[in-house]
Enzyme design. Structure first.
Site, PDB file in Angstrom:
ATOM      1  N   ASP A  71     -17.033   8.156  -0.644  1.00  0.00           N
ATOM      2  CA  ASP A  71     -15.730   7.978   0.011  1.00  0.00           C
ATOM      3  C   ASP A  71     -15.329   9.345   0.563  1.00  0.00           C
ATOM      4  OD1 ASP A  71     -13.263   6.995   0.814  1.00  0.00           O
ATOM      5  OD2 ASP A  71     -12.384   6.947  -1.198  1.00  0.00           O
ATOM      6  N   ARG A  75       0.870  -1.191   0.000  1.00  0.00           N
ATOM      7  CA  ARG A  75       0.000   0.000   0.000  1.00  0.00           C
ATOM      8  C   ARG A  75       0.896   1.225   0.000  1.00  0.00           C
ATOM      9  NH1 ARG A  75      -5.060   1.949   3.732  1.00  0.00           N
ATOM     10  NH2 ARG A  75      -6.051   0.423   2.367  1.00  0.00           N
ATOM     11  N   CYS A 102     -16.220   2.567   1.593  1.00  0.00           N
ATOM     12  CA  CYS A 102     -15.068   1.692   1.856  1.00  0.00           C
ATOM     13  C   CYS A 102     -14.567   1.814   3.288  1.00  0.00           C
ATOM     14  CB  CYS A 102     -13.952   2.026   0.875  1.00  0.00           C
ATOM     15  SG  CYS A 102     -13.454   3.746   0.940  1.00  0.00           S
ATOM     16  N   HIS A 160      -7.714   0.915  -5.931  1.00  0.00           N
ATOM     17  CA  HIS A 160      -7.853   0.130  -4.694  1.00  0.00           C
ATOM     18  C   HIS A 160      -8.563  -1.191  -5.061  1.00  0.00           C
ATOM     19  CE1 HIS A 160      -7.957  -0.860  -0.616  1.00  0.00           C
ATOM     20  NE2 HIS A 160      -8.814   0.003  -0.128  1.00  0.00           N
ATOM     21  N   ARG A 213     -13.932  -7.609   3.241  1.00  0.00           N
ATOM     22  CA  ARG A 213     -12.546  -7.402   2.806  1.00  0.00           C
ATOM     23  C   ARG A 213     -11.701  -8.626   3.129  1.00  0.00           C
ATOM     24  NH1 ARG A 213     -10.278  -2.646   2.458  1.00  0.00           N
ATOM     25  NH2 ARG A 213      -8.837  -3.779   1.141  1.00  0.00           N
ATOM     26  N   GLN A 251     -10.346  -3.762  -2.551  1.00  0.00           N
ATOM     27  CA  GLN A 251     -11.609  -3.227  -2.026  1.00  0.00           C
ATOM     28  C   GLN A 251     -12.776  -3.642  -2.926  1.00  0.00           C
ATOM     29  OE1 GLN A 251     -12.083  -0.921   0.790  1.00  0.00           O
ATOM     30  NE2 GLN A 251     -14.218  -1.393   0.401  1.00  0.00           N
TER      31      GLN A 251
END
Ligand code: CP
Ligand code: NVA
Length: 333
Positions: free
Chosen positions: A227, A106, A268, A133, A313, A136
């Site tokens: 988001d 990441r 998310c 991402h 996730r 996700q």
């Protein structure tokens, strides 16, 4: 579907069938976990998790999924390793590729995660960059499929910062799998036009991709997703401008009421839906806003699937790692 040896850097690299197979495998892993069936199918393997940006869900999902699969898991952040300061990413990747069977990264730069995959020569999983991402997305698609029973032709509306990593990946995911994607954002936060064209081509004949600055265009929406207004790595100074720009795009009960009556809410996470965070409190003190991208009322409503989404996730990251590291069918275990 054999994905063994493949990195997971962006959904652009994956076909619809491959994405659906990952969702299918995630469902199986979720059931094993719920039924309390031990599934240490990757015993003897080791993975390393590299985090240049902070994380709760992604890090913990990789750790729990790795442990459940029986793997050794090492966490490495940039502050406590040589990475970048005393050793180039190329050299680090080469070393880690010799020690580990898989690498999660990441950070900021999408090119960097590509480079790590190139030099490490083991599967690399993108745990979020400035651009994408992808892990996700499998969690989000699983959550939608569990709720509606299917994915194709659902009307997906993303509202907010239309060009951040999550929004980019959602547009790709919808175009690949066949959900109708509408991005609602102020023009200055529209997604990159080349990516939009690419997604329109992918979706062509199966679903639609629409971009608009009109926050009222939510009628018929089955899913409303938002988001944060400022993403990790963006400078502090953008907050004021972003708040002014995105205030009309907040997900509140009025907006949700304009959507389909069965519409769900997704995010998310982490989310600024109240003032119970340091940043949330600062924003309230400075601008008088008690919530940003979503109100507490919507966040806590029965339409909100955010915590199932967060749990998913873990199940989906398990499927992504397993597929990259093994071609054995888990039904035969
Ligand atoms: N959604 C997500 O990636 O959360 P974290 O930043 O906590 O990993
Ligand atoms: N767009 C957000 C996503 C966090 C999971 C960020 O990059 O900060």
């Amino acid at each position: 579907m054999n994905l063994k040896g493949r990195s997971f850097l962006t959904l652009l690299d994956y076909s619809k069938e491959e994405i659906l197979s990952l969702i299918n495998l995630s469902e199986k892993f979720k059931k094993l976990k719920k039924d309390g069936v031990v599934h240490k199918y990757l015993e003897g393997k080791n993975i390393v998790l590299l985090f240049e940006k902070t994380s709760t869900r992604t890090r913990c999902s990789f750790e729990v999924a790795g442990n459940d699969l029986g793997m050794g898991v090492t966490f490495l952040d940039f502050a406590s390793s040589q990475m970048g300061k005393k050793e180039s990413i190329e050299d680090t990747a080469e070393v880690l590729g010799r020690l580990y069977d898989g690498i999660e990264y990441r950070g900021f730069d999408q090119d960097l995660v590509k480079k790590i995959a190139e030099y490490a020569k083991v599967p690399v999983w993108n745990g979020l960059t400035d651009d994408f991402h992808p892990t996700q997305m499998i969690g989000d698609l699983l959550t939608i499929k569990e709720h509606f029973g299917y994915l194709e032709n659902l009307n997906f509306v993303y509202i907010g910062d239309g060009r951040n990593n999550v929004a980019n990946s959602l547009m790709i995911a919808c175009s690949k799998v066949g959900l109708n994607y509408t991005c609602i954002a102020p023009e200055s936060l529209f997604p990159d036009s080349k990516l939009v064209e690419n997604c329109k081509n992918i979706a062509s004949g199966k679903s639609t991709i629409k971009i608009t600055n009109n926050p009222n265009k939510v009628s018929g929406a089955n899913i409303i997703y938002t988001d944060v207004w400022v993403s990790m790595g963006e400078p502090e100074e953008v907050w004021e401008k972003r708040i002014k720009l995105l205030k009309p795009y907040q997900v509140n009960i009025n907006l949700l009421n304009k959507a389909d009556s069965n519409c769900i809410f997704m995010h998310c996470l982490p989310s600024f839906h109240d003032t119970n965070t340091i940043i949330g409190q600062e924003i309230y003190n400075k601008y008088g806003l008690s919530a940003m991208e979503v109100t507490d009322e919507v966040f806590r409503s029965e339409k909100s699937l955010v915590f199932t989404e967060a749990e998913n996730r873990m199940h989906t990251i398990k499927a992504i790692m397993y597929s990259g590291l093994s071609d054995e069918n888990i039904d035969e275990k």
